[in-house]
Design a protein around this motif. Structure first.
Motif, PDB file in Angstrom:
ATOM      1  N   GLU A 212      27.839 -40.423  60.103  1.00 38.63           N
ATOM      2  CA  GLU A 212      26.718 -40.903  59.304  1.00 38.63           C
ATOM      3  C   GLU A 212      26.151 -39.738  58.483  1.00 38.63           C
ATOM      4  O   GLU A 212      25.971 -38.637  59.003  1.00 38.63           O
ATOM      5  N   HIS A 213      25.911 -39.977  57.206  1.00 30.81           N
ATOM      6  CA  HIS A 213      25.359 -38.955  56.315  1.00 30.81           C
ATOM      7  C   HIS A 213      24.082 -39.477  55.664  1.00 30.81           C
ATOM      8  O   HIS A 213      24.019 -40.638  55.277  1.00 30.81           O
ATOM      9  N   SER A 214      23.067 -38.606  55.539  1.00 27.23           N
ATOM     10  CA  SER A 214      21.864 -38.988  54.807  1.00 27.23           C
ATOM     11  C   SER A 214      22.042 -38.576  53.350  1.00 27.23           C
ATOM     12  O   SER A 214      22.640 -37.543  53.056  1.00 27.23           O
TER      13      SER A 214
ATOM     14  N   LYS B  89      26.094 -29.802  54.443  1.00 28.71           N
ATOM     15  CA  LYS B  89      25.655 -30.419  53.195  1.00 28.71           C
ATOM     16  C   LYS B  89      26.716 -30.261  52.130  1.00 28.71           C
ATOM     17  O   LYS B  89      27.349 -29.212  52.041  1.00 28.71           O
TER      18      LYS B  89
ATOM     19  N   LYS C 277      21.558 -43.941  53.829  1.00 29.97           N
ATOM     20  CA  LYS C 277      22.533 -43.439  54.812  1.00 29.97           C
ATOM     21  C   LYS C 277      23.879 -44.082  54.546  1.00 29.97           C
ATOM     22  O   LYS C 277      23.958 -45.303  54.361  1.00 29.97           O
TER      23      LYS C 277
ATOM     24  N   ILE D  25      24.685 -35.059  50.139  1.00 31.68           N
ATOM     25  CA  ILE D  25      24.827 -35.769  51.413  1.00 31.68           C
ATOM     26  C   ILE D  25      24.843 -34.753  52.561  1.00 31.68           C
ATOM     27  O   ILE D  25      25.434 -33.679  52.446  1.00 31.68           O
ATOM     28  N   THR D  26      24.146 -35.087  53.639  1.00 27.12           N
ATOM     29  CA  THR D  26      24.004 -34.204  54.798  1.00 27.12           C
ATOM     30  C   THR D  26      24.518 -34.924  56.033  1.00 27.12           C
ATOM     31  O   THR D  26      24.084 -36.046  56.326  1.00 27.12           O
ATOM     32  N   CYS D  27      25.427 -34.271  56.748  1.00 30.43           N
ATOM     33  CA  CYS D  27      25.990 -34.848  57.977  1.00 30.43           C
ATOM     34  C   CYS D  27      24.917 -34.853  59.062  1.00 30.43           C
ATOM     35  O   CYS D  27      24.241 -33.845  59.283  1.00 30.43           O
ATOM     36  N   SER D  28      24.756 -36.001  59.730  1.00 27.54           N
ATOM     37  CA  SER D  28      23.728 -36.104  60.770  1.00 27.54           C
ATOM     38  C   SER D  28      24.172 -35.434  62.067  1.00 27.54           C
ATOM     39  O   SER D  28      23.344 -35.063  62.889  1.00 27.54           O
TER      40      SER D  28
ATOM     41  N   ARG E  12      28.248 -43.862  55.739  1.00 25.93           N
ATOM     42  CA  ARG E  12      29.217 -43.365  56.717  1.00 25.93           C
ATOM     43  C   ARG E  12      30.423 -42.883  55.928  1.00 25.93           C
ATOM     44  O   ARG E  12      31.110 -43.673  55.276  1.00 25.93           O
TER      45      ARG E  12
ATOM     46  N   CYS F 197      33.322 -36.084  57.052  1.00 24.92           N
ATOM     47  CA  CYS F 197      32.723 -34.753  57.095  1.00 24.92           C
ATOM     48  C   CYS F 197      33.839 -33.735  57.331  1.00 24.92           C
ATOM     49  O   CYS F 197      34.545 -33.804  58.343  1.00 24.92           O
TER      50      CYS F 197
END
Length: 95
Positions: free
Chosen positions: A19-21, A77, A6, A69-72, A8, A11
């Motif tokens: 936070e991005h995964s 994406k 994860k 990376i995917t925005c929580s 930061r 976006c």
């Protein structure tokens, strides 16, 4: 290289830092009915060799790895363009 699962970062859809995964990007399955793939198969068909020579020696010792990376917050994406690494390991961030 160890990379956090994860991060930061900015976006563009939320227009703020969230936070991005992180995941390693994997390309999808080739479409055999697409025009480019049909053309490639037609050129390779029949007698003779491949249409492009196969590379005997490799100049590079590493491959470029793209990260997805995917925005929580909104689920948007996007990819971080290739980082040249021998091996990547996604680890839990330590705080």
């Amino acid at each position: 290289m160890k990379f956090p699962k994860k991060i930061r970062t900015y976006c563009p859809r939320c227009n703020e830092h969230t936070e991005h995964s992180v995941a390693v990007y994997k390309s999808g399955k080739r479409r055999t009915l697409s025009e480019g793939q049909r053309r490639y198969l037609r050129k390779n068909k029949g007698y003779g060799s491949k249409r492009k020579p196969e590379q005997k020696r490799f100049a590079k010792t590493t491959k470029k790895v793209s990260l997805l990376i995917t925005c929580s917050k909104c689920g948007f994406k996007r990819t971080i363009l290739g980082i040249r690494l021998k091996k990547i390991e996604l680890v839990e961030p330590t705080r």
